[in-house]
Design a protein around this motif. Structure first.
Motif, PDB file in Angstrom:
ATOM      1  N   PRO A  14       1.399  -1.359   0.387  1.00 52.62           N
ATOM      2  CA  PRO A  14      -0.086  -0.013   0.316  1.00 52.62           C
ATOM      3  C   PRO A  14       1.071   1.710  -0.209  1.00 52.62           C
ATOM      4  O   PRO A  14       0.494   2.424  -1.088  1.00 52.62           O
ATOM      5  N   TYR A  69      -7.335   5.485  -2.082  1.00 53.00           N
ATOM      6  CA  TYR A  69      -7.889   4.819  -2.086  1.00 53.00           C
ATOM      7  C   TYR A  69      -7.519   3.303  -2.701  1.00 53.00           C
ATOM      8  O   TYR A  69      -7.724   2.363  -3.364  1.00 53.00           O
ATOM      9  N   ALA A  70      -5.921   3.885  -3.594  1.00 53.20           N
ATOM     10  CA  ALA A  70      -5.623   2.335  -4.372  1.00 53.20           C
ATOM     11  C   ALA A  70      -4.795   1.970  -2.849  1.00 53.20           C
ATOM     12  O   ALA A  70      -4.903   0.833  -3.155  1.00 53.20           O
ATOM     13  N   ASN A  73      -7.280   0.108  -1.099  1.00 51.55           N
ATOM     14  CA  ASN A  73      -7.420  -0.807  -1.871  1.00 51.55           C
ATOM     15  C   ASN A  73      -6.566  -2.684  -1.347  1.00 51.55           C
ATOM     16  O   ASN A  73      -7.218  -3.914  -1.777  1.00 51.55           O
ATOM     17  N   CYS A  74      -5.117  -2.340  -1.531  1.00 50.30           N
ATOM     18  CA  CYS A  74      -4.561  -3.042  -1.633  1.00 50.30           C
ATOM     19  C   CYS A  74      -3.843  -3.075  -0.242  1.00 50.30           C
ATOM     20  O   CYS A  74      -2.778  -4.324  -0.015  1.00 50.30           O
ATOM     21  N   THR A  78      -8.653  -4.014   3.529  1.00 53.34           N
ATOM     22  CA  THR A  78      -9.148  -3.923   2.098  1.00 53.34           C
ATOM     23  C   THR A  78     -10.830  -4.267   2.532  1.00 53.34           C
ATOM     24  O   THR A  78     -11.316  -3.489   1.657  1.00 53.34           O
ATOM     25  N   THR A  81     -12.850  -0.100   1.336  1.00 54.85           N
ATOM     26  CA  THR A  81     -12.848   0.166   0.475  1.00 54.85           C
ATOM     27  C   THR A  81     -13.748  -0.379  -0.600  1.00 54.85           C
ATOM     28  O   THR A  81     -14.737  -0.642  -1.371  1.00 54.85           O
ATOM     29  N   ASP A  82     -14.567  -1.475   0.141  1.00 54.11           N
ATOM     30  CA  ASP A  82     -16.013  -2.903   0.207  1.00 54.11           C
ATOM     31  C   ASP A  82     -16.833  -1.752   1.253  1.00 54.11           C
ATOM     32  O   ASP A  82     -17.812  -2.439  -0.367  1.00 54.11           O
ATOM     33  N   ASP A  87     -17.170   4.356  -2.830  1.00 53.92           N
ATOM     34  CA  ASP A  87     -16.989   4.168  -3.870  1.00 53.92           C
ATOM     35  C   ASP A  87     -18.112   5.518  -4.252  1.00 53.92           C
ATOM     36  O   ASP A  87     -17.591   6.409  -5.102  1.00 53.92           O
TER      37      ASP A  87
END
Length: 354
Positions: A14, A69-70, A73-74, A78, A81-82, A87
Motif C-alpha cells: 500500500p 483509495y488505491a 484497496n491493497c 481492504t 474500500t468494500d 465508492d
C-alpha cells in the motif's frame, strides 16, 4: 524486530502504491503540465492555457484521493474500500473536481469565458459581468450539489419543489426587477447597441454611457443623464445612429424666377455632374432635379448620401458641398431666391404735392 517487520510487511505494498501515485502527481505537476503548456504555446491554441490552469489543481487533488483509495484497496484493511460509501465518496470527489475546473473557467470578467464572449462580439459592462459570473457559479454549485446528492441516494424532489414555490413567490414579488434582468439579457444577446453608441429609444436620444442589470444610462445632448429600464428598451424600437454606414443629404435649392430655361438646365446638369464626381458622396445614388414652381422660387431638389456617417464628418461634407454649389450658382449666373411678396395696384397711387 522480526515481529515488527512481519507487521509492517503487509503495509509495504500500500505504501508503495501510494508513493507511486504521489510520484505521478509530482510528474504531472512538474513535467506533464509544463509540457502541455509548452505544446499549447507552440500550437497557439487560444484557450488551452486557461483550460489547463482551471483543471490543474482539481486534477492534482483527485490524484491524491485516488492514491489513498488505491493504497487502501491493497492494504490489510481492504474491507474499508468494500463499503459502498467509499465508492460513492470516490465518485462524488470526481464530480466535485470536474465542476471545480468548470467553476474556474466560468469567470466572465477575465480568461476563457471573457474571450469567448469577445469573439462572439458580446461586450459586457464590468458590473454586469460580475453579476453574471456570480449567477453562473451559483448555478454550477447547485448542479454539482444535486449530482453529489444523487450519488448518495438523497431525494431532492421535496427540496426542489419547495425551491420552485419560493422562486415563484419571489418572481411575483419582483416581477418588474426580473423584467429588467431579462431585458438586459436581450440587450446583451441581441446587441442593438453598446456603450458609446448614439441611440434614440423610448423618447430619449443620446449616447449610451452604461448598461447595468436594471437600466441603461443615456447621456442626452443637453447633457442630462437618463436611466431607462431595460424592460422598456427590450420592447421598444431602437434607432442606432452610430451603425449607419452612410447619411442621407436632402435639401431644396431655390433660385429666382428670372432664371432662364437654359440657365436652369445647365445649373441642374452642373450640380448633378459635380456630385457624381465628388469624393464626399456615394456616386450611384445622386438625384438632382428641377422640381417645383414655388411661391417665391424655382426649386431644385438635391438628394445624395455622404460617405461620412459621424456627425462631424457629415457636417464638414455638407459644408463643402454647399460651398461648391455656391460656386456653381455664381458660374452659371443664377442666384438663390428668398421669400418675397409683390403688391400690384390697379390705379396709380396719388402723390401729395407739398
Amino acid at each position: 524486530m522480526e515481529q515488527i517487520i512481519e507487521m509492517l510487511t503487509p503495509w509495504a505494498k500500500p505504501v508503495m502504491v501510494f508513493c507511486g501515485f504521489m510520484l505521478v502527481r509530482y510528474i504531472y505537476r512538474t513535467v506533464i503540465l509544463r509540457f502541455l503548456m509548452l505544446l499549447n504555446n507552440k500550437m497557439s491554441f487560444e484557450y488551452g492555457g486557461d483550460i489547463l490552469d482551471a483543471f490543474a489543481k482539481p486534477i492534482h487533488i483527485y490524484l491524491f484521493i485516488l492514491g489513498v483509495y488505491a493504497a487502501l484497496n491493497c492494504s490489510p484493511i481492504t474491507f474499508v474500500t468494500d463499503h459502498p460509501s467509499i465508492d460513492r465518496l470516490l465518485r462524488s470527489s470526481f464530480i466535485i473536481c470536474i465542476f471545480w475546473g468548470i467553476f474556474n473557467i466560468s469567470d466572465i470578467t477575465h480568461g476563457f469565458a471573457l474571450r469567448l464572449l469577445t469573439r462572439a462580439d458580446i461586450h459586457i459592462e464590468e458590473s454586469l459581468a460580475n453579476i453574471l459570473s456570480t449567477m453562473m457559479r451559483i448555478l454550477l454549485a447547485v448542479i454539482a450539489t444535486l449530482m453529489v446528492a444523487k450519488e448518495w441516494n438523497y431525494d431532492m424532489s421535496g427540496l426542489l419543489a419547495s425551491l420552485s414555490i419560493g422562486s415563484l413567490a419571489l418572481a411575483f414579488a419582483a416581477k418588474d426587477a426580473l423584467a429588467n434582468v431579462f431585458g438586459s439579457f436581450v440587450i446583451i444577446l441581441d446587441k442593438p447597441f453598446k456603450v458609446g453608441d448614439w441611440i434614440s429609444a423610448n423618447g430619449v436620444e443620446g449616447t449610451v454611457e452604461k448598461i447595468s442589470f436594471r437600466s441603461t444610462c443615456i447621456r442626452t445632448f443637453p447633457q442630462e443623464l437618463v436611466y431607462v429600464p431595460n424592460s422598456l428598451l427590450s420592447n421598444t424600437p431602437i434607432i442606432n445612429y452610430t451603425k449607419r454606414e452612410k447619411r442621407r443629404l436632402e435639401f431644396l435649392l431655390g433660385v429666382t424666377y428670372d432664371t432662364t430655361h437654359d440657365q436652369m438646365q445647365k445649373l441642374v446638369a452642373d450640380i448633378r455632374s459635380y456630385l457624381q464626381s465628388s469624393d464626399l458622396v456615394y456616386n450611384d445614388n445622386v438625384m438632382v432635379y428641377f422640381r417645383d414652381y414655388a411661391d417665391s422660387s424655382l426649386n431644385i431638389v438635391v438628394i445624395c448620401y455622404t460617405k461620412a456617417s459621424d456627425t462631424d464628418g457629415y457636417l464638414a461634407a455638407r459644408e463643402q458641398i454647399n460651398l461648391d454649389i455656391m460656386k456653381i450658382l455664381e458660374a452659371d449666373g443664377a442666384s438663390c431666391a428668398f421669400p418675397s411678396t409683390s403688391v400690384y395696384f390697379e390705379t396709380p397711387l396719388k402723390t401729395e404735392n407739398k
